[in-house]
Design a protein around this motif. Structure first.
Motif, PDB file in Angstrom:
ATOM      1  N   LYS A 168       0.806  -1.217   0.000  1.00  0.00           N
ATOM      2  CA  LYS A 168       0.000   0.000   0.000  1.00  0.00           C
ATOM      3  C   LYS A 168       0.842   1.271   0.000  1.00  0.00           C
ATOM      4  O   LYS A 168       0.297   2.374   0.011  1.00  0.00           O
ATOM      5  N   ALA A 169       2.156   1.131  -0.003  1.00  0.00           N
ATOM      6  CA  ALA A 169       3.029   2.306   0.036  1.00  0.00           C
ATOM      7  C   ALA A 169       2.876   3.145  -1.230  1.00  0.00           C
ATOM      8  O   ALA A 169       2.635   2.621  -2.324  1.00  0.00           O
ATOM      9  N   ASP A 170       3.026   4.446  -1.080  1.00  0.00           N
ATOM     10  CA  ASP A 170       2.954   5.387  -2.198  1.00  0.00           C
ATOM     11  C   ASP A 170       4.242   5.288  -3.011  1.00  0.00           C
ATOM     12  O   ASP A 170       5.339   5.476  -2.472  1.00  0.00           O
ATOM     13  N   ASP A 171       4.129   4.997  -4.311  1.00  0.00           N
ATOM     14  CA  ASP A 171       5.330   4.889  -5.146  1.00  0.00           C
ATOM     15  C   ASP A 171       5.826   6.250  -5.622  1.00  0.00           C
ATOM     16  O   ASP A 171       6.833   6.346  -6.312  1.00  0.00           O
ATOM     17  N   LYS A 183       4.442  12.898   9.801  1.00  0.00           N
ATOM     18  CA  LYS A 183       3.548  11.917  10.402  1.00  0.00           C
ATOM     19  C   LYS A 183       2.591  12.576  11.392  1.00  0.00           C
ATOM     20  O   LYS A 183       2.997  13.351  12.255  1.00  0.00           O
ATOM     21  N   GLY A 184       1.305  12.274  11.233  1.00  0.00           N
ATOM     22  CA  GLY A 184       0.289  12.788  12.130  1.00  0.00           C
ATOM     23  C   GLY A 184      -0.196  14.184  11.816  1.00  0.00           C
ATOM     24  O   GLY A 184      -1.082  14.704  12.504  1.00  0.00           O
ATOM     25  N   LYS A 185       0.339  14.810  10.753  1.00  0.00           N
ATOM     26  CA  LYS A 185      -0.020  16.196  10.449  1.00  0.00           C
ATOM     27  C   LYS A 185      -1.135  16.323   9.411  1.00  0.00           C
ATOM     28  O   LYS A 185      -1.639  17.418   9.180  1.00  0.00           O
ATOM     29  N   SER A 186      -1.522  15.210   8.781  1.00  0.00           N
ATOM     30  CA  SER A 186      -2.558  15.287   7.752  1.00  0.00           C
ATOM     31  C   SER A 186      -3.368  13.996   7.748  1.00  0.00           C
ATOM     32  O   SER A 186      -2.793  12.902   7.794  1.00  0.00           O
ATOM     33  N   PRO A 187      -4.705  14.093   7.686  1.00  0.00           N
ATOM     34  CA  PRO A 187      -5.531  12.875   7.656  1.00  0.00           C
ATOM     35  C   PRO A 187      -5.415  12.157   6.320  1.00  0.00           C
ATOM     36  O   PRO A 187      -5.071  12.755   5.295  1.00  0.00           O
ATOM     37  N   ALA A 188      -5.701  10.866   6.330  1.00  0.00           N
ATOM     38  CA  ALA A 188      -5.658  10.071   5.104  1.00  0.00           C
ATOM     39  C   ALA A 188      -6.649  10.611   4.087  1.00  0.00           C
ATOM     40  O   ALA A 188      -7.751  11.042   4.437  1.00  0.00           O
ATOM     41  N   GLY A 189      -6.237  10.605   2.826  1.00  0.00           N
ATOM     42  CA  GLY A 189      -7.124  11.038   1.756  1.00  0.00           C
ATOM     43  C   GLY A 189      -7.113  12.522   1.473  1.00  0.00           C
ATOM     44  O   GLY A 189      -7.855  12.989   0.601  1.00  0.00           O
ATOM     45  N   THR A 190      -6.261  13.289   2.176  1.00  0.00           N
ATOM     46  CA  THR A 190      -6.195  14.729   1.930  1.00  0.00           C
ATOM     47  C   THR A 190      -5.651  14.990   0.526  1.00  0.00           C
ATOM     48  O   THR A 190      -4.616  14.446   0.142  1.00  0.00           O
ATOM     49  N   ASN A 192      -3.813  16.490  -2.682  1.00  0.00           N
ATOM     50  CA  ASN A 192      -2.555  17.182  -2.984  1.00  0.00           C
ATOM     51  C   ASN A 192      -1.575  17.175  -1.817  1.00  0.00           C
ATOM     52  O   ASN A 192      -0.796  18.119  -1.638  1.00  0.00           O
ATOM     53  N   VAL A 193      -1.609  16.113  -1.028  1.00  0.00           N
ATOM     54  CA  VAL A 193      -0.698  15.963   0.107  1.00  0.00           C
ATOM     55  C   VAL A 193      -0.066  14.573   0.058  1.00  0.00           C
ATOM     56  O   VAL A 193      -0.750  13.579  -0.205  1.00  0.00           O
ATOM     57  N   VAL A 194       1.233  14.506   0.302  1.00  0.00           N
ATOM     58  CA  VAL A 194       1.948  13.239   0.444  1.00  0.00           C
ATOM     59  C   VAL A 194       2.272  13.069   1.920  1.00  0.00           C
ATOM     60  O   VAL A 194       3.023  13.858   2.494  1.00  0.00           O
ATOM     61  N   ARG A 195       1.687  12.060   2.538  1.00  0.00           N
ATOM     62  CA  ARG A 195       1.870  11.848   3.972  1.00  0.00           C
ATOM     63  C   ARG A 195       3.074  10.955   4.249  1.00  0.00           C
ATOM     64  O   ARG A 195       3.326   9.984   3.529  1.00  0.00           O
ATOM     65  N   GLU A 196       3.791  11.278   5.308  1.00  0.00           N
ATOM     66  CA  GLU A 196       4.929  10.463   5.717  1.00  0.00           C
ATOM     67  C   GLU A 196       4.510   9.012   5.941  1.00  0.00           C
ATOM     68  O   GLU A 196       5.239   8.080   5.587  1.00  0.00           O
ATOM     69  N   GLU A 197       3.316   8.804   6.519  1.00  0.00           N
ATOM     70  CA  GLU A 197       2.851   7.451   6.823  1.00  0.00           C
ATOM     71  C   GLU A 197       2.692   6.581   5.586  1.00  0.00           C
ATOM     72  O   GLU A 197       2.706   5.347   5.681  1.00  0.00           O
ATOM     73  N   ASP A 198       2.508   7.199   4.424  1.00  0.00           N
ATOM     74  CA  ASP A 198       2.216   6.445   3.207  1.00  0.00           C
ATOM     75  C   ASP A 198       3.453   6.139   2.373  1.00  0.00           C
ATOM     76  O   ASP A 198       3.358   5.425   1.364  1.00  0.00           O
ATOM     77  N   ASN A 230       7.377  23.404   1.594  1.00  0.00           N
ATOM     78  CA  ASN A 230       7.217  21.948   1.748  1.00  0.00           C
ATOM     79  C   ASN A 230       6.552  21.299   0.538  1.00  0.00           C
ATOM     80  O   ASN A 230       5.976  20.212   0.643  1.00  0.00           O
ATOM     81  N   THR A 231       6.637  21.950  -0.607  1.00  0.00           N
ATOM     82  CA  THR A 231       6.146  21.353  -1.847  1.00  0.00           C
ATOM     83  C   THR A 231       7.248  20.496  -2.462  1.00  0.00           C
ATOM     84  O   THR A 231       8.415  20.903  -2.496  1.00  0.00           O
TER      85      THR A 231
END
Length: 238
Positions: A168-171, A183-190, A192-198, A230-231
């Motif tokens: 499930k990792a983001d390629d 991590k923890g700064k953005s909910p899943a599915g936001t 135009n955002v790349v989350r550390e968790e993904d 942070n873009t």
């Protein structure tokens, strides 16, 4: 159907004398065209300078499936077919290599899924599927198979049989132009955002005010270059 397919494969293996050895198939090496050195290499998929020469045999990023087929005719042989994902184009010669030799206490054959890494850093353009085969001789002592990649491992507890793993990792194929969120700064599915968790484990972010240290290259580590907001302005595998 499996018996027919297996019979054809086994016959080819026996004729070629490959019983007991690994067979591999997968991505072709990246092109080695000429060109001036610069941020974008001679290979248009590359993200590093041209002229770098550092191919290494190392674990691929993920293992995604194991299937073991057993022949119906004596002597019975087991054919191990494994699928996986490499980080980018440019990997070649995927193969399965025993983690150690000798009979393990748990009767599980432990294999590493390795391949030859690209000669240059590669742009993040999506994971690339690869596969490899390994044939077990008649009378082998194993009751199961475990295959290890860089970021995961997959177990098959009974032979013959099959097992699968979801990655499930983001390629980061679509990362450029999006905001990076720790991590923890953005909910899943936001949007135009790349989350550390993904992201795949071991990633590295490089902000405008930071240098880089060390000379160790890891083709399984994704690098994200960020601007002042942070873009993500560049995403590449070392």
């Amino acid at each position: 159907m499996h018996r027919i397919i297996f019979g054809v494969i086994a016959a080819m293996l026996l004729q070629a004398g490959f019983i007991g050895s690994a067979l591999a198939q997968g991505a072709q090496p990246a092109g080695q065209g000429g060109g001036q050195q610069g941020y974008e290499g001679a290979d248009q998929s590359a993200a590093g300078p041209a002229g770098a020469s550092r191919p290494l045999e190392m674990p691929i990023l993920y293992v995604t499936g194991i299937e073991v087929l057993r022949s119906s005719m004596d002597p019975k042989i087991d054919l191990i077919h494994v699928t996986g994902l490499v980080s980018s184009v440019g990997w070649s010669t995927p193969q399965l290599v025993p983690f150690f030799y000798g009979k393990p206490a748990d009767d599980v054959l432990d294999l590493q899924f390795i391949a030859t890494s690209p000669q240059q850093s590669q742009k993040a353009e999506g994971f690339v599927p690869v596969s490899a085969m390994f044939t077990l001789e008649p009378g082998h002592p194993y009751k199961g198979v475990r295959v290890r990649a860089a970021d995961n491992a997959l177990n098959l507890k009974q032979l013959p049989g099959s097992a699968h793993a979801d990655v499930k990792a983001d390629d980061c194929k679509q990362c450029m132009g999006k905001k990076f969120a720790e991590k923890g700064k953005s909910p899943a599915g936001t949007a135009n955002v790349v989350r550390e968790e993904d992201l795949p484990r071991g990633f590295r972010t490089i902000v405008p005010t930071h240098g880089v240290t060390g000379i160790v290259h890891n083709p399984n580590r994704i690098n994200l270059i960020l601007d002042e907001n942070n873009t993500i302005v560049m995403a590449f595998w070392e």
